[in-house]
Scaffold this active site. Sequence first.
Site, PDB file in Angstrom:
ATOM      1  N   ASP A  22     -10.558   4.149  -1.207  1.00 35.73           N
ATOM      2  CA  ASP A  22     -11.153   3.140  -0.322  1.00 35.73           C
ATOM      3  C   ASP A  22     -12.677   3.074  -0.431  1.00 35.73           C
ATOM      4  O   ASP A  22     -13.362   4.098  -0.435  1.00 35.73           O
ATOM      5  CB  ASP A  22     -10.797   3.455   1.139  1.00 35.73           C
ATOM      6  N   ASP A  29       0.839  -1.193   0.000  1.00 32.87           N
ATOM      7  CA  ASP A  29       0.000   0.000   0.000  1.00 32.87           C
ATOM      8  C   ASP A  29       0.881   1.253   0.000  1.00 32.87           C
ATOM      9  O   ASP A  29       1.678   1.462   0.920  1.00 32.87           O
ATOM     10  CB  ASP A  29      -0.878  -0.072   1.267  1.00 32.87           C
TER      11      ASP A  29
END
Length: 391
Positions: free
Chosen positions: A217, A157
Amino acid sequence: MRAPITICLSSVRLSAVTLLALNVFTVPGARAQTSVAQTPPMGWNSWNHFACNVTAADVRHAAEQIASNGMKAGGYVYVNVDDCWQAGRDAQGRIVPNENFGDMKALADFVHSKGLKFGIYSSPGPKTCAGFTGSYQHEEQDAQTYAEWGVDYLKYDWCSASEVHPVSQIKEVYRKMDDALQRTGRPIVFSLCEYGWDLVWRWGASVGGNLWRTTGDIEDKYSSMARIGFGQAGLEAFAGPGHWNDPDMLEIGNGGMSHDEYLTHMTLWCLLAAPLLAGNDLTRVTPRDLAILLNKEAIAVDQDPKGVQGHRVSAEGPLEVWAKPLAEGSVAVGLFSRAREFPVKVSFKDLGFTGPVQVRDLWAHRDLGQFEGEFTAQVPAHGAVMLKVWK
Ligand code: GLA
Protein backbone atom coordinates in the site's frame (compact mmCIF):
# COMPACT_ATOMS: atom_id res chain seq x y z
CA MET A 1 3.64 0.74 -49.83
CA ARG A 2 6.14 -0.53 -47.28
CA ALA A 3 7.06 -4.18 -47.32
CA PRO A 4 6.16 -6.06 -44.14
CA ILE A 5 9.05 -6.22 -41.68
CA THR A 6 10.01 -9.67 -40.45
CA ILE A 7 11.91 -9.74 -37.20
CA CYS A 8 14.14 -12.76 -36.74
CA LEU A 9 14.89 -12.71 -33.04
CA SER A 10 17.57 -15.38 -33.31
CA SER A 11 19.70 -13.33 -35.65
CA VAL A 12 18.86 -9.74 -34.70
CA ARG A 13 19.36 -8.36 -31.21
CA LEU A 14 16.68 -5.79 -30.51
CA SER A 15 16.69 -3.75 -27.33
CA ALA A 16 13.71 -3.88 -24.97
CA VAL A 17 13.01 -0.24 -25.83
CA THR A 18 12.84 -1.07 -29.55
CA LEU A 19 10.57 -4.03 -28.88
CA LEU A 20 8.34 -1.81 -26.77
CA ALA A 21 8.23 0.80 -29.51
CA LEU A 22 7.23 -1.89 -31.99
CA ASN A 23 4.62 -3.11 -29.52
CA VAL A 24 5.62 -6.73 -30.05
CA PHE A 25 5.25 -7.80 -26.43
CA THR A 26 2.16 -9.90 -25.97
CA VAL A 27 1.08 -11.72 -22.88
CA PRO A 28 0.71 -15.46 -23.39
CA GLY A 29 -2.84 -16.62 -22.80
CA ALA A 30 -4.10 -13.06 -22.29
CA ARG A 31 -7.85 -13.03 -22.29
CA ALA A 32 -8.55 -9.79 -20.52
CA GLN A 33 -11.84 -8.23 -21.55
CA THR A 34 -10.84 -6.33 -24.62
CA SER A 35 -13.52 -3.67 -24.41
CA VAL A 36 -12.32 -2.15 -21.13
CA ALA A 37 -9.19 -0.41 -19.89
CA GLN A 38 -7.70 0.17 -23.33
CA THR A 39 -5.98 3.08 -21.60
CA PRO A 40 -5.14 3.08 -17.87
CA PRO A 41 -8.36 3.41 -15.80
CA MET A 42 -9.01 6.88 -14.37
CA GLY A 43 -11.34 7.82 -11.56
CA TRP A 44 -11.56 8.00 -7.78
CA ASN A 45 -11.43 5.49 -4.94
CA SER A 46 -12.61 5.94 -1.36
CA TRP A 47 -9.76 4.19 0.50
CA ASN A 48 -6.84 6.63 0.71
CA HIS A 49 -8.88 9.36 2.38
CA PHE A 50 -11.99 7.78 3.89
CA ALA A 51 -10.75 4.23 4.65
CA CYS A 52 -13.48 2.49 6.72
CA ASN A 53 -15.37 5.71 7.51
CA VAL A 54 -16.77 5.86 4.00
CA THR A 55 -20.52 6.18 3.42
CA ALA A 56 -22.76 6.26 0.36
CA ALA A 57 -23.06 10.03 0.86
CA ASP A 58 -19.28 10.43 0.52
CA VAL A 59 -19.37 8.46 -2.71
CA ARG A 60 -22.27 10.54 -4.07
CA HIS A 61 -20.43 13.73 -3.17
CA ALA A 62 -17.34 12.46 -4.94
CA ALA A 63 -19.39 11.66 -8.04
CA GLU A 64 -21.00 15.12 -7.98
CA GLN A 65 -17.60 16.79 -7.71
CA ILE A 66 -16.07 14.70 -10.51
CA ALA A 67 -19.00 15.48 -12.78
CA SER A 68 -18.69 19.23 -12.19
CA ASN A 69 -15.06 20.10 -11.33
CA GLY A 70 -13.45 19.21 -14.66
CA MET A 71 -12.34 15.71 -13.69
CA LYS A 72 -14.98 13.92 -15.75
CA ALA A 73 -14.07 16.00 -18.79
CA GLY A 74 -10.43 15.15 -18.06
CA GLY A 75 -11.16 11.42 -18.22
CA TYR A 76 -11.76 10.47 -14.56
CA VAL A 77 -14.82 8.24 -14.85
CA TYR A 78 -14.67 5.38 -12.33
CA VAL A 79 -16.12 6.11 -8.89
CA ASN A 80 -14.96 3.20 -6.77
CA VAL A 81 -16.05 2.11 -3.32
CA ASP A 82 -13.19 0.31 -1.57
CA ASP A 83 -13.39 -1.83 1.57
CA CYS A 84 -15.95 -1.63 4.42
CA TRP A 85 -19.30 -1.53 2.58
CA GLN A 86 -20.46 -5.08 3.41
CA ALA A 87 -22.81 -6.12 6.25
CA GLY A 88 -22.86 -9.88 5.62
CA ARG A 89 -25.07 -12.31 3.68
CA ASP A 90 -28.80 -12.92 3.71
CA ALA A 91 -30.48 -16.35 3.99
CA GLN A 92 -29.88 -16.94 0.26
CA GLY A 93 -26.19 -16.10 0.61
CA ARG A 94 -26.54 -12.81 -1.22
CA ILE A 95 -24.11 -10.09 -0.13
CA VAL A 96 -25.82 -7.27 1.80
CA PRO A 97 -24.44 -3.73 2.11
CA ASN A 98 -24.13 -2.28 5.61
CA GLU A 99 -26.06 0.71 6.96
CA ASN A 100 -23.43 3.16 5.69
CA PHE A 101 -24.42 2.17 2.18
CA GLY A 102 -27.95 0.81 2.13
CA ASP A 103 -29.08 0.35 -1.44
CA MET A 104 -26.04 -0.32 -3.62
CA LYS A 105 -28.06 -0.34 -6.84
CA ALA A 106 -29.38 3.12 -6.02
CA LEU A 107 -25.81 4.32 -5.49
CA ALA A 108 -24.69 2.80 -8.79
CA ASP A 109 -27.69 4.41 -10.52
CA PHE A 110 -26.75 7.78 -9.06
CA VAL A 111 -23.15 7.47 -10.22
CA HIS A 112 -24.35 6.41 -13.68
CA SER A 113 -26.78 9.35 -13.78
CA LYS A 114 -23.72 11.61 -13.61
CA GLY A 115 -22.30 9.95 -16.70
CA LEU A 116 -19.75 8.07 -14.58
CA LYS A 117 -19.00 4.41 -13.85
CA PHE A 118 -19.29 2.54 -10.57
CA GLY A 119 -16.70 0.32 -8.92
CA ILE A 120 -16.75 -2.00 -5.94
CA TYR A 121 -14.33 -4.05 -3.82
CA SER A 122 -14.13 -7.61 -2.53
CA SER A 123 -11.68 -10.36 -1.59
CA PRO A 124 -11.29 -14.00 -2.62
CA GLY A 125 -10.92 -14.74 1.09
CA PRO A 126 -13.68 -15.13 3.70
CA LYS A 127 -12.86 -11.62 4.97
CA THR A 128 -11.59 -8.45 3.35
CA CYS A 129 -8.45 -6.76 4.65
CA ALA A 130 -10.56 -4.69 7.05
CA GLY A 131 -12.47 -7.78 8.25
CA PHE A 132 -15.69 -7.41 6.22
CA THR A 133 -17.38 -10.24 4.29
CA GLY A 134 -15.37 -11.51 1.31
CA SER A 135 -16.45 -13.54 -1.73
CA TYR A 136 -15.03 -16.94 -0.70
CA GLN A 137 -17.42 -19.67 -1.92
CA HIS A 138 -19.79 -16.99 -3.27
CA GLU A 139 -17.79 -15.88 -6.31
CA GLU A 140 -20.46 -16.66 -8.89
CA GLN A 141 -23.25 -15.21 -6.81
CA ASP A 142 -21.32 -12.04 -6.03
CA ALA A 143 -20.41 -11.47 -9.67
CA GLN A 144 -24.09 -11.79 -10.59
CA THR A 145 -25.10 -9.40 -7.80
CA TYR A 146 -22.52 -6.84 -8.89
CA ALA A 147 -23.77 -7.06 -12.47
CA GLU A 148 -27.38 -6.57 -11.29
CA TRP A 149 -26.32 -3.49 -9.34
CA GLY A 150 -24.54 -2.09 -12.41
CA VAL A 151 -20.96 -2.48 -11.23
CA ASP A 152 -18.34 -1.56 -13.86
CA TYR A 153 -15.12 -2.24 -11.92
CA LEU A 154 -14.09 -4.79 -9.29
CA LYS A 155 -10.98 -4.51 -7.11
CA TYR A 156 -10.34 -8.01 -5.81
CA ASP A 157 -8.00 -7.90 -2.82
CA TRP A 158 -6.22 -11.08 -1.61
CA CYS A 159 -6.37 -10.25 2.15
CA SER A 160 -7.50 -13.35 4.08
CA ALA A 161 -7.43 -15.66 1.05
CA SER A 162 -4.22 -17.25 2.37
CA GLU A 163 -6.34 -18.81 5.14
CA VAL A 164 -8.27 -20.88 2.60
CA HIS A 165 -6.03 -21.10 -0.47
CA PRO A 166 -2.32 -21.88 -0.70
CA VAL A 167 -0.60 -18.95 -2.39
CA SER A 168 0.47 -21.47 -5.07
CA GLN A 169 -3.17 -21.37 -6.25
CA ILE A 170 -3.27 -17.62 -6.59
CA LYS A 171 -3.76 -17.69 -10.36
CA GLU A 172 -6.68 -20.14 -10.17
CA VAL A 173 -8.30 -18.05 -7.44
CA TYR A 174 -8.22 -14.90 -9.59
CA ARG A 175 -9.25 -16.79 -12.71
CA LYS A 176 -12.31 -18.12 -10.90
CA MET A 177 -13.62 -14.62 -10.28
CA ASP A 178 -12.75 -13.55 -13.80
CA ASP A 179 -14.77 -16.48 -15.18
CA ALA A 180 -17.69 -15.45 -12.98
CA LEU A 181 -17.43 -11.83 -14.15
CA GLN A 182 -17.24 -12.93 -17.80
CA ARG A 183 -20.40 -15.03 -17.35
CA THR A 184 -22.35 -11.95 -16.28
CA GLY A 185 -21.89 -10.58 -19.79
CA ARG A 186 -21.25 -7.14 -18.34
CA PRO A 187 -17.95 -5.41 -19.15
CA ILE A 188 -16.30 -5.10 -15.73
CA VAL A 189 -12.75 -3.89 -15.21
CA PHE A 190 -10.97 -6.55 -13.13
CA SER A 191 -8.38 -5.09 -10.75
CA LEU A 192 -6.11 -7.63 -9.06
CA CYS A 193 -4.77 -6.60 -5.67
CA GLU A 194 -2.22 -8.99 -4.19
CA TYR A 195 0.64 -6.58 -3.61
CA GLY A 196 2.85 -7.86 -6.45
CA TRP A 197 3.18 -11.39 -5.07
CA ASP A 198 4.48 -14.15 -7.32
CA LEU A 199 5.50 -11.65 -10.05
CA VAL A 200 1.85 -10.94 -10.87
CA TRP A 201 2.84 -8.78 -13.87
CA ARG A 202 3.88 -11.98 -15.67
CA TRP A 203 0.49 -13.66 -15.40
CA GLY A 204 -2.05 -11.05 -14.34
CA ALA A 205 -3.45 -10.60 -17.85
CA SER A 206 -3.69 -14.36 -18.40
CA VAL A 207 -6.20 -14.65 -15.53
CA GLY A 208 -8.28 -11.77 -16.85
CA GLY A 209 -6.69 -8.90 -14.93
CA ASN A 210 -6.97 -5.46 -16.52
CA LEU A 211 -4.60 -4.10 -13.87
CA TRP A 212 -2.68 -5.53 -10.98
CA ARG A 213 -1.06 -3.93 -7.99
CA THR A 214 2.70 -4.33 -8.16
CA THR A 215 3.45 -3.33 -4.55
CA GLY A 216 2.12 -2.98 -1.02
CA ASP A 217 0.00 0.00 0.00
CA ILE A 218 1.01 3.56 -0.79
CA GLU A 219 1.13 6.11 2.04
CA ASP A 220 0.73 9.87 1.77
CA LYS A 221 4.43 10.62 2.19
CA TYR A 222 7.29 11.12 -0.24
CA SER A 223 9.35 8.13 0.93
CA SER A 224 6.47 5.73 0.23
CA MET A 225 5.37 7.28 -3.06
CA ALA A 226 8.96 7.52 -4.38
CA ARG A 227 9.88 3.97 -3.32
CA ILE A 228 6.83 2.62 -5.15
CA GLY A 229 6.93 4.89 -8.19
CA PHE A 230 10.65 4.73 -8.98
CA GLY A 231 10.56 1.03 -8.06
CA GLN A 232 8.47 0.28 -11.16
CA ALA A 233 11.62 0.28 -13.32
CA GLY A 234 11.83 -2.96 -15.28
CA LEU A 235 8.10 -3.72 -15.30
CA GLU A 236 7.41 -1.77 -18.50
CA ALA A 237 7.36 -4.86 -20.71
CA PHE A 238 4.24 -6.15 -18.96
CA ALA A 239 1.88 -3.21 -19.48
CA GLY A 240 -0.21 -2.42 -22.51
CA PRO A 241 -3.78 -1.73 -23.66
CA GLY A 242 -6.18 -3.75 -21.49
CA HIS A 243 -3.53 -4.83 -18.95
CA TRP A 244 -1.66 -2.38 -16.72
CA ASN A 245 0.77 -2.38 -13.84
CA ASP A 246 -0.83 -0.64 -10.86
CA PRO A 247 1.55 1.15 -8.47
CA ASP A 248 -1.49 2.01 -6.27
CA MET A 249 -3.83 4.97 -6.05
CA LEU A 250 -3.00 8.66 -5.95
CA GLU A 251 -2.43 10.54 -2.69
CA ILE A 252 -2.55 13.99 -4.33
CA GLY A 253 -4.59 16.33 -2.14
CA ASN A 254 -4.40 14.27 1.06
CA GLY A 255 -2.00 16.75 2.64
CA GLY A 256 1.03 14.63 3.49
CA MET A 257 3.33 15.80 0.69
CA SER A 258 4.60 19.13 -0.59
CA HIS A 259 3.42 20.63 -3.88
CA ASP A 260 6.64 19.52 -5.61
CA GLU A 261 6.24 16.01 -4.20
CA TYR A 262 2.69 15.79 -5.56
CA LEU A 263 3.96 17.04 -8.93
CA THR A 264 6.48 14.18 -8.84
CA HIS A 265 3.64 11.75 -7.98
CA MET A 266 1.53 12.82 -10.97
CA THR A 267 4.49 13.08 -13.37
CA LEU A 268 5.75 9.64 -12.47
CA TRP A 269 2.34 7.94 -12.56
CA CYS A 270 1.61 9.46 -15.99
CA LEU A 271 4.98 8.34 -17.36
CA LEU A 272 4.28 4.88 -15.93
CA ALA A 273 0.93 4.66 -17.74
CA ALA A 274 -0.43 3.94 -14.27
CA PRO A 275 -4.12 3.94 -13.38
CA LEU A 276 -5.01 7.44 -12.15
CA LEU A 277 -7.39 6.94 -9.24
CA ALA A 278 -7.62 10.05 -7.11
CA GLY A 279 -7.82 9.17 -3.42
CA ASN A 280 -8.63 12.47 -1.75
CA ASP A 281 -11.75 14.23 -0.46
CA LEU A 282 -12.94 16.03 -3.59
CA THR A 283 -15.36 18.23 -1.64
CA ARG A 284 -12.34 19.93 -0.01
CA VAL A 285 -9.71 19.80 -2.73
CA THR A 286 -7.65 22.98 -3.09
CA PRO A 287 -7.43 24.61 -6.53
CA ARG A 288 -3.70 23.88 -6.52
CA ASP A 289 -4.13 20.15 -5.93
CA LEU A 290 -7.04 19.94 -8.37
CA ALA A 291 -4.87 21.60 -11.02
CA ILE A 292 -2.34 18.77 -10.63
CA LEU A 293 -5.05 16.16 -11.21
CA LEU A 294 -6.45 18.14 -14.15
CA ASN A 295 -3.27 18.81 -16.12
CA LYS A 296 -4.48 17.79 -19.56
CA GLU A 297 -0.98 17.49 -20.99
CA ALA A 298 0.10 15.11 -18.20
CA ILE A 299 -3.12 13.09 -18.55
CA ALA A 300 -2.55 12.82 -22.31
CA VAL A 301 0.82 11.21 -21.57
CA ASP A 302 -0.81 8.68 -19.23
CA GLN A 303 -3.66 7.97 -21.64
CA ASP A 304 -1.59 7.88 -24.82
CA PRO A 305 -3.16 5.28 -27.14
CA LYS A 306 0.16 3.55 -27.81
CA GLY A 307 -0.09 2.29 -24.23
CA VAL A 308 3.64 2.03 -23.56
CA GLN A 309 4.75 2.25 -19.94
CA GLY A 310 7.71 4.59 -19.49
CA HIS A 311 11.14 3.33 -18.51
CA ARG A 312 14.09 4.68 -16.57
CA VAL A 313 16.61 6.21 -18.97
CA SER A 314 19.27 7.00 -16.37
CA ALA A 315 19.89 7.23 -12.65
CA GLU A 316 22.82 9.08 -11.16
CA GLY A 317 22.30 8.58 -7.48
CA PRO A 318 19.14 10.51 -6.62
CA LEU A 319 18.79 12.11 -10.07
CA GLU A 320 16.60 10.13 -12.46
CA VAL A 321 15.43 10.54 -16.04
CA TRP A 322 12.43 8.60 -17.31
CA ALA A 323 10.92 8.47 -20.80
CA LYS A 324 7.67 7.26 -22.37
CA PRO A 325 7.32 6.96 -26.15
CA LEU A 326 4.03 8.39 -27.41
CA ALA A 327 1.87 7.39 -30.36
CA GLU A 328 2.64 10.48 -32.42
CA GLY A 329 6.43 9.83 -32.36
CA SER A 330 7.22 12.27 -29.58
CA VAL A 331 8.63 11.21 -26.22
CA ALA A 332 7.45 12.31 -22.77
CA VAL A 333 10.31 12.81 -20.33
CA GLY A 334 10.50 13.21 -16.57
CA LEU A 335 13.51 14.79 -14.84
CA PHE A 336 13.52 14.02 -11.13
CA SER A 337 15.56 14.88 -8.07
CA ARG A 338 15.00 12.53 -5.16
CA ALA A 339 17.24 14.77 -3.03
CA ARG A 340 17.74 18.57 -2.87
CA GLU A 341 17.49 20.93 -5.83
CA PHE A 342 19.83 19.93 -8.65
CA PRO A 343 20.23 20.48 -12.39
CA VAL A 344 19.13 17.29 -14.21
CA LYS A 345 20.16 16.52 -17.78
CA VAL A 346 18.66 14.38 -20.52
CA SER A 347 20.63 13.41 -23.64
CA PHE A 348 18.43 13.31 -26.71
CA LYS A 349 20.29 10.32 -28.12
CA ASP A 350 19.03 8.34 -25.08
CA LEU A 351 15.53 9.13 -26.35
CA GLY A 352 16.34 7.96 -29.88
CA PHE A 353 16.74 11.46 -31.41
CA THR A 354 19.63 12.90 -33.39
CA GLY A 355 19.84 16.50 -34.57
CA PRO A 356 17.68 19.35 -33.35
CA VAL A 357 14.49 18.63 -31.39
CA GLN A 358 11.64 20.67 -29.96
CA VAL A 359 11.06 20.73 -26.21
CA ARG A 360 7.85 21.62 -24.35
CA ASP A 361 7.36 21.92 -20.58
CA LEU A 362 4.13 20.07 -19.68
CA TRP A 363 3.67 21.69 -16.25
CA ALA A 364 4.45 25.23 -17.42
CA HIS A 365 2.45 24.58 -20.64
CA ARG A 366 5.16 26.31 -22.61
CA ASP A 367 7.21 25.49 -25.71
CA LEU A 368 10.83 25.96 -24.70
CA GLY A 369 12.21 26.00 -28.24
CA GLN A 370 14.72 24.01 -30.24
CA PHE A 371 17.64 22.17 -28.65
CA GLU A 372 20.39 19.86 -29.83
CA GLY A 373 22.33 17.17 -27.96
CA GLU A 374 20.93 17.59 -24.48
CA PHE A 375 18.62 19.57 -22.25
CA THR A 376 19.16 20.50 -18.61
CA ALA A 377 16.58 21.81 -16.16
CA GLN A 378 16.83 22.92 -12.57
CA VAL A 379 14.69 20.44 -10.61
CA PRO A 380 13.47 21.39 -7.13
CA ALA A 381 14.02 19.17 -4.08
CA HIS A 382 11.83 16.04 -4.42
CA GLY A 383 10.44 17.68 -7.58
CA ALA A 384 9.94 16.91 -11.23
CA VAL A 385 10.12 18.60 -14.61
CA MET A 386 7.91 17.02 -17.26
CA LEU A 387 8.76 17.53 -20.91
CA LYS A 388 7.64 16.51 -24.34
CA VAL A 389 10.41 16.12 -26.93
CA TRP A 390 9.82 15.74 -30.64
CA LYS A 391 11.52 16.13 -34.00
C1 GLA B 1 -5.45 -3.51 1.25
C2 GLA B 1 -5.31 -2.83 -0.11
C3 GLA B 1 -5.68 -1.37 0.00
C4 GLA B 1 -7.11 -1.24 0.53
C5 GLA B 1 -7.23 -1.98 1.86
C6 GLA B 1 -8.68 -2.06 2.32
O1 GLA B 1 -4.52 -3.02 2.18
O2 GLA B 1 -4.00 -2.97 -0.60
O3 GLA B 1 -5.57 -0.73 -1.24
O4 GLA B 1 -8.00 -1.77 -0.42
O5 GLA B 1 -6.77 -3.33 1.75
O6 GLA B 1 -8.82 -2.78 3.51
